[in-house]
Design an enzyme around this catalytic site. Structure first.
Site, PDB file in Angstrom:
ATOM      1  N   SER A  28      21.056 -26.006 -23.416  1.00 39.85           N
ATOM      2  CA  SER A  28      22.203 -25.135 -23.692  1.00 39.85           C
ATOM      3  C   SER A  28      23.473 -25.919 -23.355  1.00 39.85           C
ATOM      4  O   SER A  28      23.657 -26.351 -22.225  1.00 39.85           O
ATOM      5  CB  SER A  28      22.124 -23.855 -22.856  1.00 39.85           C
ATOM      6  N   ASN A  29      24.342 -26.091 -24.349  1.00 42.44           N
ATOM      7  CA  ASN A  29      25.544 -26.922 -24.185  1.00 42.44           C
ATOM      8  C   ASN A  29      26.794 -26.068 -24.403  1.00 42.44           C
ATOM      9  O   ASN A  29      27.017 -25.557 -25.499  1.00 42.44           O
ATOM     10  CB  ASN A  29      25.513 -28.080 -25.192  1.00 42.44           C
ATOM     11  N   ARG A  79      28.990 -44.295 -28.449  1.00 42.23           N
ATOM     12  CA  ARG A  79      29.189 -43.333 -29.541  1.00 42.23           C
ATOM     13  C   ARG A  79      30.295 -43.800 -30.472  1.00 42.23           C
ATOM     14  O   ARG A  79      30.170 -43.691 -31.712  1.00 42.23           O
ATOM     15  CB  ARG A  79      29.521 -41.956 -28.967  1.00 42.23           C
ATOM     16  N   GLY A 139      27.550 -29.473 -19.412  1.00 42.57           N
ATOM     17  CA  GLY A 139      28.965 -29.159 -19.346  1.00 42.57           C
ATOM     18  C   GLY A 139      29.815 -30.155 -20.103  1.00 42.57           C
ATOM     19  O   GLY A 139      29.317 -31.085 -20.752  1.00 42.57           O
ATOM     20  N   SER A 189      26.935 -36.992 -32.122  1.00 46.03           N
ATOM     21  CA  SER A 189      27.717 -36.303 -31.092  1.00 46.03           C
ATOM     22  C   SER A 189      27.087 -36.577 -29.727  1.00 46.03           C
ATOM     23  O   SER A 189      25.965 -37.096 -29.620  1.00 46.03           O
ATOM     24  CB  SER A 189      27.738 -34.802 -31.363  1.00 46.03           C
ATOM     25  N   ASP A 201       7.805 -28.676  -9.474  1.00 48.94           N
ATOM     26  CA  ASP A 201       8.275 -28.810  -8.094  1.00 48.94           C
ATOM     27  C   ASP A 201       9.620 -29.532  -8.063  1.00 48.94           C
ATOM     28  O   ASP A 201      10.025 -30.189  -9.030  1.00 48.94           O
ATOM     29  CB  ASP A 201       7.250 -29.592  -7.268  1.00 48.94           C
ATOM     30  N   HIS A 258       9.628 -22.746 -10.522  1.00 48.12           N
ATOM     31  CA  HIS A 258       8.972 -23.381  -9.383  1.00 48.12           C
ATOM     32  C   HIS A 258       7.444 -23.239  -9.429  1.00 48.12           C
ATOM     33  O   HIS A 258       6.731 -23.922  -8.688  1.00 48.12           O
ATOM     34  CB  HIS A 258       9.501 -22.794  -8.071  1.00 48.12           C
TER      35      HIS A 258
END
Length: 543
Positions: free
Chosen positions: A464-465, A361, A489, A373, A520, A516
Site C-alpha cells: 500500500s503506497n 530511475r 511513504g 516509478s 516472527d 505474529h
C-alpha cells in the site's frame, strides 16, 4: 439436433462484441454450464457459458473478431452431424428452436428453484426470480432502482433492476418474458443472495398465495430510519431547488419520474460524473426515458444552464446527512475488522536511503520508450526479497501454515467507494517496466469498475503506497489471508549522517505489518534488510 448459438447481449448498451478468447475448440465436447468463450463488451470482458451440451461443431466468430449482437457465434450438436444446411440459410429456424428450448429450460430451472423455497404450487407460467450472485464474493445485494413497475410487460433481455453488489452497481436483465406480477425487494432494501426478488408470469395471474415474507423481511431498514432519511432528502431537495421557470424546463427534459428518481445506466452515471454533467439536464433516449451512454456523449448544455447551488446553513444549526453504506464499503469493513481482531499485528519500520534509487530511475527513464516509478521499484524489490524469505509469503490456518512457492503481489488502489487490491501474478519474474505497465492497466480498470474478480484473487503479499499523497509514514491492516503488508511513504529530504558528516539526504520510510502467528520479529526484520539492500542499490535487481 444441432443448435445455433448467437452473439449474446451481455449489457443493455451492447451492440456488438469481440471474442477475446475461445476456451473450446471445434470438436471439443461441451457440457451445459461450460465456459465457451470470453467476450469483450463495451463495459467489461465477460465469460460466456453454454446452455447446451454436445460437441462444438463450428465457430462463427474467430478470436479478435467483432460481431453484432445475435450474429451466429457457434454451432453445437452431435459429433459428426451435418450442419451445411444451417450454414447455408436455415440458421434462423434453428436459432428460434434453440431459443424456445432455452426458455423452457430456464423456466423449468427457475420453477424448481422456487419449489425449494416455497411449499405452495406455482400457477402455470409463473416464474420466480431470485436475488442473483453477481460476483464471487457477493453475499447480499441492494436494489438500487427498479426499471420496471408491477403490471409492466417484460420482454426477454429487458433490464429489470439495478443491483448494488460489494464491488459495483450492475444491471440485471430478465431471461423471461411476461408481466411483472410482484416485486419482492423494494428499492433501497438489502437481501441475501437467492432471496425472492420478483415474480413474472401471465398478466392477471393471482400470486397472493406465494409467500414472499422471507424476502420482504431481509435486511429491511427500520421504519423510523426510513422516515428520517425521507425527511432529510426532502429537506436537501428544497434547499437546492431552482426558480420555478428553470425547474419547469428541467423537468420537461429530465429522465425522472414523479418521485424525482432518475433512470440512468451505471455507465451513463459514471460518464456524467466524470464530465460534470447534471443528469437532471439530460433527456434519455432509452426504454422508458432511461439515460444511456449515447445521451451523455451527445449532451450539449443549454445556454442558460444553471450551476449547482451550494446550500446555506445558518450559524449554530447542526445538520447531518445519512449515506447508506455501499456493498463495497460493507465488505471492506467486515474483512478488515476480521483481519485486525483475529490476526495479532505487529509493525516494523525502516528508513531507506533513496539517493541511488533516484539517480537510477532518472537514468532508466532517459532511455527511449522507458518509464518506471518508485512504486515499480518497491514492488520489484519486495518480490525479490520474498523469494529469499518464503516465511513472509505465507498463510495461517488452524491446522497448518501454508507457504506459497509463487509470488503474487497485491497493490492497493483507492476508488470512490473504498479500496480494491488488484494482483500482479509472478511479480518476481517481471521487469520493473512490465510491473509499471501492469499496475497502470489494473489501476485504470479498478477506477472504471471494469476489474474482473479473477484479477483481484490470489495475492500472497500486499503493498500500500500513499507516498503520492505526501504521507510520510503510516500503518496498514493485513490483507488476509496474507501474512504481511508493506506501507510505503513519500520520499522526503532531511538531514542524514554520511561518512561522519551531516548532509541533505532523500529518505523514504516503510512500515511492515506482520501476522505474529506466521512471521516472527526476526523473520520480518531479515526480510526488510534484504528489501533495503535491493531498493538502496537498484542495480542489483538487474543482475
Amino acid at each position: 439436433m444441432a443448435e445455433i448459438v448467437n452473439m449474446p447481449r451481455l449489457s443493455d448498451t451492447m451492440e456488438e462484441g469481440v471474442v477475446a478468447a475461445w476456451l473450446k475448440n471445434v470438436g471439443d465436447k461441451v457440457e451445459e454450464g461450460d465456459i465457451l468463450a470470453e467476450i469483450e463488451t463495451d463495459k467489461a470482458t465477460m465469460e460466456f457459458e453454454s446452455f447446451q451440451e454436445g460437441v462444438l461443431l463450428h465457430i462463427g466468430v474467430q478470436e479478435g473478431e467483432t460481431a453484432p449482437v445475435d450474429q451466429l457465434l457457434c454451432i453445437i450438436g452431435e459429433e459428426g452431424e451435418d450442419i451445411s444446411g444451417l450454414l447455408s440459410g436455415e440458421a434462423s429456424t434453428a436459432s428460434n428452436d434453440a431459443a424456445a428450448e432455452k426458455e423452457e429450460s430456464d423456466e423449468s430451472k427457475t420453477s424448481s428453484s422456487k419449489e425449494s423455497n416455497s411449499d405452495n404450487e406455482l400457477p402455470e407460467g409463473v416464474i420466480i426470480i431470485n436475488m442473483p450472485r453477481l460476483s464471487d464474493t457477493m453475499e447480499e445485494g441492494t436494489v438500487a432502482s427498479w426499471l420496471k413497475a408491477e403490471g409492466d410487460a417484460v420482454e426477454e433481455g429487458d433490464i429489470l433492476a439495478e443491483i448494488e453488489t460489494d464491488k459495483a452497481t450492475m444491471e440485471f436483465e430478465s431471461f423471461n418474458a411476461g408481466t411483472l406480477l410482484k416485486i419482492g425487494i423494494q428499492e433501497g432494501k438489502t437481501a441475501k443472495v437467492d432471496a425472492l426478488l420478483a415474480i413474472i408470469g401471465p398478466a392477471g395471474t393471482d400470486v397472493s398465495g406465494i409467500n414472499i415474507d422471507a424476502s420482504a423481511k431481509a435486511a429491511a431498514p427500520k421504519k423510523e430510519e426510513k422516515k428520517e432519511v425521507k425527511k432529510e432528502e426532502k429537506k436537501e431537495t428544497s434547499k437546492v431547488s431552482t426558480p420555478a421557470s428553470s425547474s419547469s424546463n428541467t423537468s420537461s427534459n429530465s429522465s425522472s419520474n414523479s418521485s424525482g428518481r432518475i433512470f440512468a445506466s451505471p455507465l451513463a452515471k459514471k460518464m456524467a460524473e466524470d464530465k460534470g454533467i447534471d443528469l437532471n439536464q439530460v433527456s434519455g433516449s432509452g426504454e422508458n426515458g432511461r439515460i444511456v451512454k449515447s445521451d451523455i456523449e451527445n449532451f450539449k448544455p443549454s445556454a442558460g444552464g444553471s450551476a449547482s447551488a451550494s446550500s446555506f446553513v445558518a450559524v449554530g444549526t447542526e445538520t447531518f446527512e445519512e449515506v447508506p453504506n455501499s456493498q463495497m464499503r460493507k465488505t471492506i469493513a467486515k474483512r478488515l475488522g476480521e483481519s485486525k481482531f483475529t490476526a495479532p499485528h505487529y509493525y516494523l519500520g525502516l528508513d531507506l536511503d533513496m539517493d541511488n534509487a533516484i539517480a537510477s530511475r532518472k537514468a532508466i527513464n532517459e532511455l527511449p520508450d522507458t518509464k518506471i516509478s518508485f512504486n515499480d521499484m518497491v514492488i520489484k524489490a519486495a518480490a525479490m526479497a520474498l523469494r529469499l524469505h518464503p516465511k513472509v509469503n505465507t498463510q495461517w490456518t488452524d491446522k497448518n501454515t501454508i507457504i506459497a512457492k509463487h509470488i503474487h503481489v497485491g497493490v492497493a488502489v483507492a476508488v470512490d467507494d473504498g479500496l480494491l487490491v488488484p494482483v500482479l501474478p509472478f511479480a518476481d519474474q517481471m521487469s520493473m517496466q512490465q510491473i509499471g505497465a501492469k499496475v497502470r492497466e489494473l489501476a485504470g480498470k479498478a477506477r472504471n469498475k471494469k476489474l474482473q474478480p479473477a484479477e483481484m484473487q490470489g495475492s500472497t503479499f500486499t503493498i500500500s503506497n500513499l507516498g503520492m499523497f505526501g504521507i510520510t509514514e503510516f500503518t496498514s491492516i493485513i490483507n488476509q489471508p496474507n501474512s504481511a503488508i508493506m506501507s510505503v511513504g513519500a520520499i522526503v529530504q532531511k538531514p542524514v549522517v554520511k561518512n561522519g558528516q551531516i548532509v541533505v539526504g532523500n529518505v523514504m520510510k516503510i512500515t511492515l505489518a506482520c501476522d505474529h502467528r506466521t512471521v516472527d520479529g526476526a523473520t520480518g526484520a531479515a526480510f526488510l534488510q534484504t528489501f533495503k539492500s535491493y531498493i538502496e542499490n537498484p542495480i542489483v535487481m538487474y543482475v
